[in-house]
Motif scaffolding. Structure first.
Motif, short mmCIF file in Angstrom:
data_model
loop_
_atom_site.label_atom_id
_atom_site.label_comp_id
_atom_site.label_asym_id
_atom_site.label_seq_id
_atom_site.Cartn_x
_atom_site.Cartn_y
_atom_site.Cartn_z
N ALA A 168 2.14 1.88 7.11
CA ALA A 168 3.79 2.04 7.68
C ALA A 168 3.99 1.30 8.75
N PRO A 169 4.27 -0.18 8.54
CA PRO A 169 4.42 -1.13 9.63
C PRO A 169 5.41 -0.43 10.53
N ASP A 170 6.59 0.22 10.02
CA ASP A 170 7.70 0.45 11.20
C ASP A 170 7.28 1.75 12.18
N ASP A 171 6.16 2.25 11.80
CA ASP A 171 5.32 3.16 12.69
C ASP A 171 4.08 2.82 13.34
N GLY A 172 4.00 1.35 12.92
CA GLY A 172 2.92 1.03 13.77
C GLY A 172 1.46 1.47 13.13
N HIS A 173 1.43 1.74 11.72
CA HIS A 173 0.22 2.01 11.09
C HIS A 173 -0.10 1.15 10.04
N TYR A 174 -1.31 0.28 10.20
CA TYR A 174 -1.48 -0.77 9.36
C TYR A 174 -3.08 -0.46 8.70
N THR A 227 -16.75 0.84 -0.96
CA THR A 227 -15.26 0.51 -0.63
C THR A 227 -15.11 1.52 0.50
N SER A 228 -14.73 1.15 1.70
CA SER A 228 -13.94 1.67 2.92
C SER A 228 -12.72 1.53 3.42
N GLY A 229 -12.35 1.85 4.63
CA GLY A 229 -11.13 1.47 4.99
C GLY A 229 -11.28 1.60 6.56
N CYS A 230 -10.09 0.90 7.02
CA CYS A 230 -9.92 0.94 8.48
C CYS A 230 -8.45 0.83 8.85
N PRO A 231 -8.11 1.87 9.53
CA PRO A 231 -6.39 1.93 9.95
C PRO A 231 -6.47 1.12 11.45
N LEU A 232 -5.30 0.54 11.69
CA LEU A 232 -5.14 -0.34 12.91
C LEU A 232 -3.72 0.28 13.45
N ASN A 233 -3.71 0.06 14.60
CA ASN A 233 -1.95 0.23 15.34
C ASN A 233 -1.29 -1.03 15.60
N THR A 234 -2.15 -2.11 14.91
CA THR A 234 -1.63 -3.70 15.26
C THR A 234 -1.68 -4.18 13.91
N PRO A 235 -0.78 -5.15 13.61
CA PRO A 235 -1.00 -5.92 12.21
C PRO A 235 -2.16 -6.90 12.00
N SER A 236 -3.01 -7.06 12.84
CA SER A 236 -4.47 -7.63 12.53
C SER A 236 -5.43 -7.04 13.53
N GLY A 237 -6.67 -7.53 13.02
CA GLY A 237 -7.67 -7.24 13.87
C GLY A 237 -9.08 -7.90 13.22
#
Length: 130
Positions: free
Chosen positions: A23-29, A85-95
């Motif tokens: 949800a990029p508008d909410d800062g969730h990637y 398979t796993s996943g990673c949430p970030l508050n920024t659009p890259s990492g």
């Protein structure tokens, strides 16, 4: 794809941006990443634990440690492969993510193998090098 080999154990990672979980508008990637571990050596090994170092675009670092991967401590005989398979949430659009797995051979020896550094980037966004 990103790949590293340590002590004849090859780790390949393929990250993918997961638009449906973001949800990029909410800062969730959110990125999913597929990991494949191949035992190219001659000894039987077990994956005991993981250590991840996750750095977001603001330089904020999070370290994650835990037993096994996805609830398992897989045993790999020579020539065998384990994938998950796993996943990673970030508050920024890259990492960037990088890490190690702690492995154990049949003699009880513990040793670390490299998980290659891999970037988490939005598709279609140009990368900048500083």
């Amino acid at each position: 794809m990103y790949r590293a080999t340590t002590r004849a154990i090859q780790v390949t990672v393929e990250p993918t941006f997961d638009e449906s979980e973001s949800a990029p508008d909410d800062g969730h990637y959110f990125w999913a990443y597929k990991v494949e571990i191949v035992n190219l050596g001659q000894e039987v090994v077990r994956l005991r634990s993981r250590h991840w170092r996750i750095t977001d675009a603001n330089g904020r670092i999070e370290e994650v440690r835990g037993s096994g991967v996805v609830g398992k401590q897989p045993v790999l005989k020579p020539g065998e492969t384990f994938a998950y398979t796993s996943g990673c949430p970030l508050n920024t659009p890259s990492g960037i993510m990088v890490g190690t797995y702690q492995m154990q051979n049949e003699r009880g020896e513990l040793f670390s193998i490299a998980i290659p550094a891999f970037s988490l980037d939005l598709p279609g966004v140009p990368r900048t090098m500083n």
